[in-house]
Design a protein around this motif. Structure first.
Motif, PDB file in Angstrom:
ATOM      1  N   THR A 182      21.039  -0.449 -36.178  1.00 27.22           N
ATOM      2  CA  THR A 182      20.005   0.581 -36.322  1.00 27.22           C
ATOM      3  C   THR A 182      19.192   0.714 -35.042  1.00 27.22           C
ATOM      4  N   ILE A 183      18.814  -0.405 -34.453  1.00 27.25           N
ATOM      5  CA  ILE A 183      18.057  -0.390 -33.200  1.00 27.25           C
ATOM      6  C   ILE A 183      18.867   0.312 -32.121  1.00 27.25           C
ATOM      7  N   SER A 184      20.131  -0.045 -31.993  1.00 29.46           N
ATOM      8  CA  SER A 184      20.999   0.553 -30.984  1.00 29.46           C
ATOM      9  C   SER A 184      21.171   2.056 -31.215  1.00 29.46           C
ATOM     10  N   ARG A 185      21.373   2.456 -32.459  1.00 36.19           N
ATOM     11  CA  ARG A 185      21.582   3.878 -32.780  1.00 36.19           C
ATOM     12  C   ARG A 185      20.358   4.707 -32.405  1.00 36.19           C
ATOM     13  N   TYR A 186      19.165   4.237 -32.770  1.00 34.88           N
ATOM     14  CA  TYR A 186      17.967   5.025 -32.496  1.00 34.88           C
ATOM     15  C   TYR A 186      17.564   4.962 -31.029  1.00 34.88           C
ATOM     16  N   PHE A 187      17.834   3.869 -30.361  1.00 33.86           N
ATOM     17  CA  PHE A 187      17.598   3.828 -28.912  1.00 33.86           C
ATOM     18  C   PHE A 187      18.433   4.906 -28.230  1.00 33.86           C
ATOM     19  N   ASN A 188      19.698   4.993 -28.595  1.00 37.27           N
ATOM     20  CA  ASN A 188      20.577   5.994 -27.982  1.00 37.27           C
ATOM     21  C   ASN A 188      20.193   7.425 -28.363  1.00 37.27           C
ATOM     22  N   LYS A 189      19.722   7.627 -29.587  1.00 33.94           N
ATOM     23  CA  LYS A 189      19.266   8.964 -29.990  1.00 33.94           C
ATOM     24  C   LYS A 189      18.049   9.402 -29.176  1.00 33.94           C
ATOM     25  N   VAL A 190      17.081   8.510 -29.015  1.00 27.85           N
ATOM     26  CA  VAL A 190      15.876   8.852 -28.251  1.00 27.85           C
ATOM     27  C   VAL A 190      16.221   9.041 -26.775  1.00 27.85           C
ATOM     28  N   LEU A 191      17.126   8.225 -26.252  1.00 26.33           N
ATOM     29  CA  LEU A 191      17.565   8.391 -24.872  1.00 26.33           C
ATOM     30  C   LEU A 191      18.186   9.765 -24.667  1.00 26.33           C
ATOM     31  N   GLY A 192      19.036  10.190 -25.576  1.00 27.18           N
ATOM     32  CA  GLY A 192      19.638  11.520 -25.486  1.00 27.18           C
ATOM     33  C   GLY A 192      18.606  12.632 -25.595  1.00 27.18           C
ATOM     34  N   ALA A 193      17.649  12.463 -26.510  1.00 24.57           N
ATOM     35  CA  ALA A 193      16.592  13.468 -26.662  1.00 24.57           C
ATOM     36  C   ALA A 193      15.722  13.539 -25.415  1.00 24.57           C
ATOM     37  N   THR A 194      15.436  12.380 -24.824  1.00 25.41           N
ATOM     38  CA  THR A 194      14.635  12.343 -23.597  1.00 25.41           C
ATOM     39  C   THR A 194      15.364  13.037 -22.458  1.00 25.41           C
ATOM     40  N   ALA A 240       6.032  12.253 -29.000  1.00 26.42           N
ATOM     41  CA  ALA A 240       6.807  12.298 -30.247  1.00 26.42           C
ATOM     42  C   ALA A 240       6.971  13.736 -30.726  1.00 26.42           C
ATOM     43  N   ASN A 241       5.912  14.541 -30.636  1.00 31.22           N
ATOM     44  CA  ASN A 241       6.005  15.941 -31.051  1.00 31.22           C
ATOM     45  C   ASN A 241       6.912  16.749 -30.135  1.00 31.22           C
ATOM     46  N   ILE A 242       6.858  16.484 -28.833  1.00 30.53           N
ATOM     47  CA  ILE A 242       7.760  17.181 -27.904  1.00 30.53           C
ATOM     48  C   ILE A 242       9.204  16.832 -28.228  1.00 30.53           C
ATOM     49  N   LEU A 243       9.482  15.563 -28.468  1.00 29.01           N
ATOM     50  CA  LEU A 243      10.851  15.155 -28.797  1.00 29.01           C
ATOM     51  C   LEU A 243      11.290  15.711 -30.144  1.00 29.01           C
ATOM     52  N   ARG A 244      10.345  15.820 -31.074  1.00 28.94           N
ATOM     53  CA  ARG A 244      10.680  16.355 -32.395  1.00 28.94           C
ATOM     54  C   ARG A 244      11.013  17.847 -32.317  1.00 28.94           C
ATOM     55  N   PHE A 245      10.222  18.611 -31.572  1.00 31.93           N
ATOM     56  CA  PHE A 245      10.402  20.061 -31.583  1.00 31.93           C
ATOM     57  C   PHE A 245      11.291  20.590 -30.468  1.00 31.93           C
ATOM     58  N   ASN A 246      11.396  19.880 -29.353  1.00 28.35           N
ATOM     59  CA  ASN A 246      12.202  20.366 -28.234  1.00 28.35           C
ATOM     60  C   ASN A 246      13.362  19.457 -27.875  1.00 28.35           C
ATOM     61  N   GLY A 247      13.333  18.242 -28.348  1.00 31.06           N
ATOM     62  CA  GLY A 247      14.344  17.281 -27.946  1.00 31.06           C
ATOM     63  C   GLY A 247      15.364  16.960 -29.024  1.00 31.06           C
ATOM     64  N   SER A 248      15.374  17.729 -30.080  1.00 24.63           N
ATOM     65  CA  SER A 248      16.318  17.573 -31.194  1.00 24.63           C
ATOM     66  C   SER A 248      16.314  16.176 -31.805  1.00 24.63           C
ATOM     67  N   LEU A 249      15.135  15.565 -31.887  1.00 28.89           N
ATOM     68  CA  LEU A 249      14.982  14.279 -32.554  1.00 28.89           C
ATOM     69  C   LEU A 249      14.353  14.549 -33.914  1.00 28.89           C
ATOM     70  N   HIS A 250      14.913  13.976 -34.962  1.00 28.12           N
ATOM     71  CA  HIS A 250      14.465  14.288 -36.318  1.00 28.12           C
ATOM     72  C   HIS A 250      14.157  13.010 -37.093  1.00 28.12           C
ATOM     73  N   ASP A 251      13.257  13.140 -38.057  1.00 29.71           N
ATOM     74  CA  ASP A 251      13.019  12.041 -38.989  1.00 29.71           C
ATOM     75  C   ASP A 251      14.278  11.838 -39.814  1.00 29.71           C
ATOM     76  N   THR A 252      14.597  10.587 -40.097  1.00 32.68           N
ATOM     77  CA  THR A 252      15.682  10.300 -41.023  1.00 32.68           C
ATOM     78  C   THR A 252      15.076   9.766 -42.302  1.00 32.68           C
ATOM     79  N   PHE A 253      15.910   9.442 -43.262  1.00 35.89           N
ATOM     80  CA  PHE A 253      15.405   8.979 -44.548  1.00 35.89           C
ATOM     81  C   PHE A 253      14.588   7.700 -44.395  1.00 35.89           C
ATOM     82  N   TYR A 254      14.996   6.812 -43.474  1.00 42.04           N
ATOM     83  CA  TYR A 254      14.331   5.522 -43.332  1.00 42.04           C
ATOM     84  C   TYR A 254      13.477   5.369 -42.080  1.00 42.04           C
TER      85      TYR A 254
END
Length: 127
Positions: A57-69, A10-24
């Motif tokens: 929401t599930i689909s959006r975040y799955f695709n975001k994490v896939l892109g970050a990975t 999670a930290n690698i994806l947050r700092f190097n994979g352009s994945l960010h916390d959202t409001f929810y």
């Protein structure tokens, strides 16, 4: 997966994979959704019940994490070299079969769907 490995990823994806916390939804929950879908071969409908989120929401975040990975793959995945090892190249019984091989999948099972007309050819070929 251990909790240390999960939080490390999670930290690698947050700092190097352009994945960010959202409001929810925080990065850890985004990653949990992604890993749950991959690890359990779960459908979108199952995940929206498990995580109490909408299917969109599930689909959006799955695709975001896939892109970050995919964006951090160079850090962890190395393509095999193009050279054939000498013990294979010098063995007459092996080299003709491995001449054009790039790499090997060690015990990985890949689910595939075949045309009904060719299924019989591959029946029992799980090795």
């Amino acid at each position: 997966m251990s909790s240390a490995a999960f939080y490390g990823l999670a930290n690698i994806l947050r700092f190097n994979g352009s994945l960010h916390d959202t409001f929810y939804v925080c990065v850890e929950e985004q990653l949990a959704i992604f890993l749950y879908m991959l690890g359990h071969k779960a459908k979108n409908r199952v995940c929206d019940i498990e995580f109490i989120r909408s299917g969109e929401t599930i689909s959006r975040y799955f695709n975001k994490v896939l892109g970050a990975t995919c964006s951090i793959q160079e850090r962890f995945v190395k393509q095999p070299g193009s050279e054939t090892p000498m013990e294979i190249r010098n063995a007459a019984e092996w080299f003709p079969y491995f001449e054009d091989c790039i790499g090997m999948i060690d015990g990985t099972h890949i689910q595939a769907t075949l045309l009904a007309s060719i299924v019989a050819r591959f029946r029992g070929k799980n090795k």
